[in-house]
Design a protein around this motif. Structure first.
Motif, PDB file in Angstrom:
ATOM      1  N   LEU A 197      -0.866   5.059 -15.074  1.00 50.58           N
ATOM      2  CA  LEU A 197      -0.743   6.475 -14.744  1.00 50.58           C
ATOM      3  C   LEU A 197      -1.584   6.820 -13.516  1.00 50.58           C
ATOM      4  N   ALA A 198      -2.783   6.248 -13.434  1.00 47.37           N
ATOM      5  CA  ALA A 198      -3.634   6.500 -12.266  1.00 47.37           C
ATOM      6  C   ALA A 198      -2.955   6.028 -10.992  1.00 47.37           C
ATOM      7  N   ALA A 199      -2.368   4.845 -11.040  1.00 46.90           N
ATOM      8  CA  ALA A 199      -1.721   4.291  -9.846  1.00 46.90           C
ATOM      9  C   ALA A 199      -0.473   5.070  -9.471  1.00 46.90           C
ATOM     10  N   THR A 200       0.200   5.651 -10.463  1.00 47.98           N
ATOM     11  CA  THR A 200       1.452   6.356 -10.215  1.00 47.98           C
ATOM     12  C   THR A 200       1.227   7.757  -9.662  1.00 47.98           C
ATOM     13  N   GLY A 217     -10.511   4.584  -3.150  1.00 44.69           N
ATOM     14  CA  GLY A 217      -9.486   4.479  -2.122  1.00 44.69           C
ATOM     15  C   GLY A 217      -8.104   4.590  -2.729  1.00 44.69           C
ATOM     16  N   ARG A 218      -7.100   4.185  -1.964  1.00 47.19           N
ATOM     17  CA  ARG A 218      -5.727   4.237  -2.456  1.00 47.19           C
ATOM     18  C   ARG A 218      -5.586   3.336  -3.683  1.00 47.19           C
ATOM     19  N   PRO A 219      -4.776   3.759  -4.665  1.00 46.00           N
ATOM     20  CA  PRO A 219      -4.658   2.968  -5.900  1.00 46.00           C
ATOM     21  C   PRO A 219      -4.347   1.495  -5.654  1.00 46.00           C
ATOM     22  N   LEU A 220      -3.409   1.211  -4.750  1.00 49.46           N
ATOM     23  CA  LEU A 220      -3.018  -0.181  -4.540  1.00 49.46           C
ATOM     24  C   LEU A 220      -4.111  -0.993  -3.858  1.00 49.46           C
ATOM     25  N   ALA A 242       7.948  -1.401  -4.670  1.00 50.13           N
ATOM     26  CA  ALA A 242       8.279  -0.195  -3.902  1.00 50.13           C
ATOM     27  C   ALA A 242       7.111   0.777  -3.829  1.00 50.13           C
ATOM     28  N   GLY A 243       5.937   0.241  -3.549  1.00 49.19           N
ATOM     29  CA  GLY A 243       4.771   1.092  -3.373  1.00 49.19           C
ATOM     30  C   GLY A 243       4.070   1.501  -4.640  1.00 49.19           C
ATOM     31  N   SER A 244       4.570   1.109  -5.800  1.00 50.44           N
ATOM     32  CA  SER A 244       3.915   1.403  -7.071  1.00 50.44           C
ATOM     33  C   SER A 244       3.376   0.108  -7.651  1.00 50.44           C
ATOM     34  N   ALA A 245       2.661   0.227  -8.763  1.00 51.07           N
ATOM     35  CA  ALA A 245       2.059  -0.960  -9.370  1.00 51.07           C
ATOM     36  C   ALA A 245       2.227  -0.919 -10.875  1.00 51.07           C
TER      37      ALA A 245
END
Length: 276
Positions: A197-200, A217-220, A242-245
């Motif tokens: 959820l944090a990464a999304t 920083g950025r989640p990824l 696609a940019g999510s994890a």
């Protein structure tokens, strides 16, 4: 509303809970706090919504020291949804949501058309229209969480502070709540246990460990297998799409053979069976 924490430290009973934490949350940004239990997430949130004054360091809202601003003013701008938040179970949902307008009213003020509009909007956004006449004590834990969120939204805050807001919510309502929060166009600081959820939903993630900020920083960029392993003590596999994890987590392997990738557990079981 911009939020700045500058070298914030908090100790309880002589034990450090937060240690020299500095963090900037830009206006309109969604920042997720991640970290194991006891890492200081809830205490950090308390310093933001003025429930715990830092022992050292400063918290600033739009450049103003939080503790130099009248409490009534900060109450109008900061909405809070705590992890365990009790409310009057005898109140109806409508009465509870209406309490969100209290910081905007004088002692003898009556609700204006703007107050009613704010309440109606909060009820509609959280899907509580059919619950208005029900008493809070009759609701499930997840439904009560939505009522408390609606109360915070009725306040029309510029900064929303959430401590594990998805507790007690089923999967669909977890997603609905965070979709709603992300689309509010307010500054959000939320402690989240779920890395997915944090990464999304978060623009940035701040990782706490033993009261210190160890990554931000950025989640990824932040939620890497190395950081997750060091902070949470688990083996992590991160799948990027696609940019999510998506995260696959397991207890850390203690086998000396680094190549085993958990096959050691099968070997240990086989050896134990043969020995028996």
């Amino acid at each position: 509303m911009r939020l700045d924490l500058d070298a914030v430290s908090v100790a309880l009973g002589g034990r450090p809970i937060l240690d020299d934490v500095s963090l900037t949350v830009h206006s309109g940004q969604f920042v997720a706090l991640a970290g194991p239990n006891g890492s200081g997430k809830s205490t950090l949130l308390r310093t933001i919504y003025r429930a715990r004054r830092p022992d050292s360091g400063t918290v600033r809202l739009d450049g103003h020291d939080l503790w130099a601003v009248p409490a009534a003013e900060t109450a109008r701008h900061i909405g809070v949804l705590m992890q365990e938040q009790h409310t009057g179970f005898e109140f109806t949902v409508a009465e509870t949501v209406a309490l969100g307008r209290t910081p905007h009213l004088g002692l003898f003020d009556r609700f204006t058309r703007a107050d009613h509009a704010a309440i109606d909007d909060a009820v509609e956004r959280t899907g509580l229209t059919a619950f208005l006449r029900r008493r809070v004590g009759e609701l499930s834990g997840g439904e009560r969480q939505r009522v408390l969120l609606a109360r915070a939204l009725a306040q029309q805050p510029r900064l929303l502070v959430l401590d594990e807001p998805t507790n007690h919510l089923d999967l669909r309502h977890q997603l609905d709540l965070l979709e709603l929060v992300r689309d509010l166009n307010v500054t959000v600081v939320a402690a989240l246990h779920s890395l997915d959820l944090a990464a999304t939903y978060a623009d940035t993630v701040a990782v706490l460990q033993d009261g210190r900020l160890v990554a931000h920083g950025r989640p990824l960029d932040v939620l890497t297998p190395e950081t997750i392993g060091e902070v949470f003590g688990v083996d992590a596999t991160v799948h990027h799409d696609a940019g999510s994890a998506r995260f696959v987590l397991r207890p850390q392997c203690v086998c000396p053979d680094e190549r085993c990738h958990w096959s050691c557990r099968t070997r240990v079981a086989e050896v134990s069976a043969d020995a028996g």
